[in-house]
Write an enzyme that holds these catalytic residues in place. Sequence first.
Site, short mmCIF file in Angstrom:
data_model
loop_
_atom_site.label_atom_id
_atom_site.label_comp_id
_atom_site.label_asym_id
_atom_site.label_seq_id
_atom_site.Cartn_x
_atom_site.Cartn_y
_atom_site.Cartn_z
N HIS A 179 0.87 -1.19 0.00
CA HIS A 179 0.00 0.00 0.00
C HIS A 179 0.90 1.24 0.00
CE1 HIS A 179 -2.48 3.13 1.88
NE2 HIS A 179 -3.50 2.51 1.34
N VAL A 181 1.37 3.80 1.79
CA VAL A 181 2.04 4.27 3.02
C VAL A 181 3.14 3.32 3.49
CG1 VAL A 181 0.10 5.63 3.91
CG2 VAL A 181 0.34 3.23 4.62
N LYS A 182 3.23 2.13 2.91
CA LYS A 182 4.20 1.14 3.38
C LYS A 182 5.59 1.44 2.80
CE LYS A 182 0.84 -0.61 5.66
NZ LYS A 182 -0.06 -1.71 5.40
N HIS A 183 6.58 0.59 3.11
CA HIS A 183 7.97 0.91 2.73
C HIS A 183 8.18 1.02 1.23
CE1 HIS A 183 8.58 -0.35 6.88
NE2 HIS A 183 9.67 0.37 6.84
#
Length: 371
Positions: A179, A181-183
């Site tokens: 997603h 917002v993930k790394h």
Amino acid sequence: MSIIPYGRQYIDDDDVRAVVEALRSDYLTTGPRIDGFETSVREFCGAAHGVAVMNGTAALHAAMFALNIGPGDEVIVPPMTFAASANCVLYQGGAPVFCDVDPATLLIDPASAEARITERTKAIIGVDYAGQPCDWPRLREIADRHGLALVADGCHALGATLDGRPVGGLADMTVFSFHPVKHVTTGEGGMVVTDDAGLAARLRLFRNHGITTDARTRDTAGAWFYEMTELGYNYRMTDIQAALGESQMRKLPGFLRRRREIAAVYDERFAGTAVRPLKVRSGAVHAYHLYVVRLDGRDEVYRKLREAGIHAQVHYIPVHLHPYYRERLGTGEGLCPAAEAAYREILSLPMFPALTDENLDYVIRTLLEVA
Ligand SMILES: *Cc1c(COP(=O)(O)O)cnc(C)c1O
């Protein structure tokens, strides 16, 4: 004034080029870019197999299928997480059983997990909350003693290590989300990594309707024949997404460096103030998907930050307090006291690679004024 979110993606021209190349290639889905992305992730975390799917939730669902979780089975899960960590058990007809977290780290408390084991328990899902690994050696010892499987919800922790061992090799299966917002991001995307070839085969079956071969394998073999042997889903990732993922993976070391740099600045500036960062366990190298602090008067602080253009977030409402869980499983206050107490005090501050030093300083100054 522009708004500072708690997290956001970083996309550059290389990423855009990779996606355009995928769009002009022969395969838009189930093509060679899936293998490339799976390889880049599994090699990064030292796992033997990687199975890409359409999102992290599908990856959790696939992991529950691979373990044969079904009606009558219980899976232990901490409530300080996104609802999907527990929902995946329900998808398979099993029952999530909530255990408490360690108040200092908000990671699964192994003693609480062990206390909730029954003869129906099949697995423990540990959540590497905020980006630091759970006490996996202790969880392994408990799981082995009771004959349970261990699943890591590593959606926060791509790039974290424990005693030098990367997240991705600490549990029987580890789940990642891509997603924004993930790394690293693929828009929507997920993956399960594992060292177990049998589990990997079941994961691949599950993402493709429970059918024994995929279209490209049949194409290559010149054979039309296929059979469905299990009830699976269409959880396949596209090559467009995988191309973005592979390009993003090349930037992951830099992303992690910047996240750790930001955390070090927060740590230093909050020392001795009313803003209390969570503890990092010894032996853990944190991946900082989130930078979580505890403070008194959290709701008031949240509101004042928002007025100042800083959109902090609360991760999470303990899952067992959601209306759906209260009604379906009869859960409520008192079940996981440490998680419930933390919930009233936690706030996730802006943490993403493109956060500038200037904005970081603004966030810290503003927070120290209002906390
Ligand atoms: C993001 C996340 C998920 C779900 O991932 P999606 O890709 O959004 O489906 C699951 N668990 C945790 C802890 C997450 O942070």
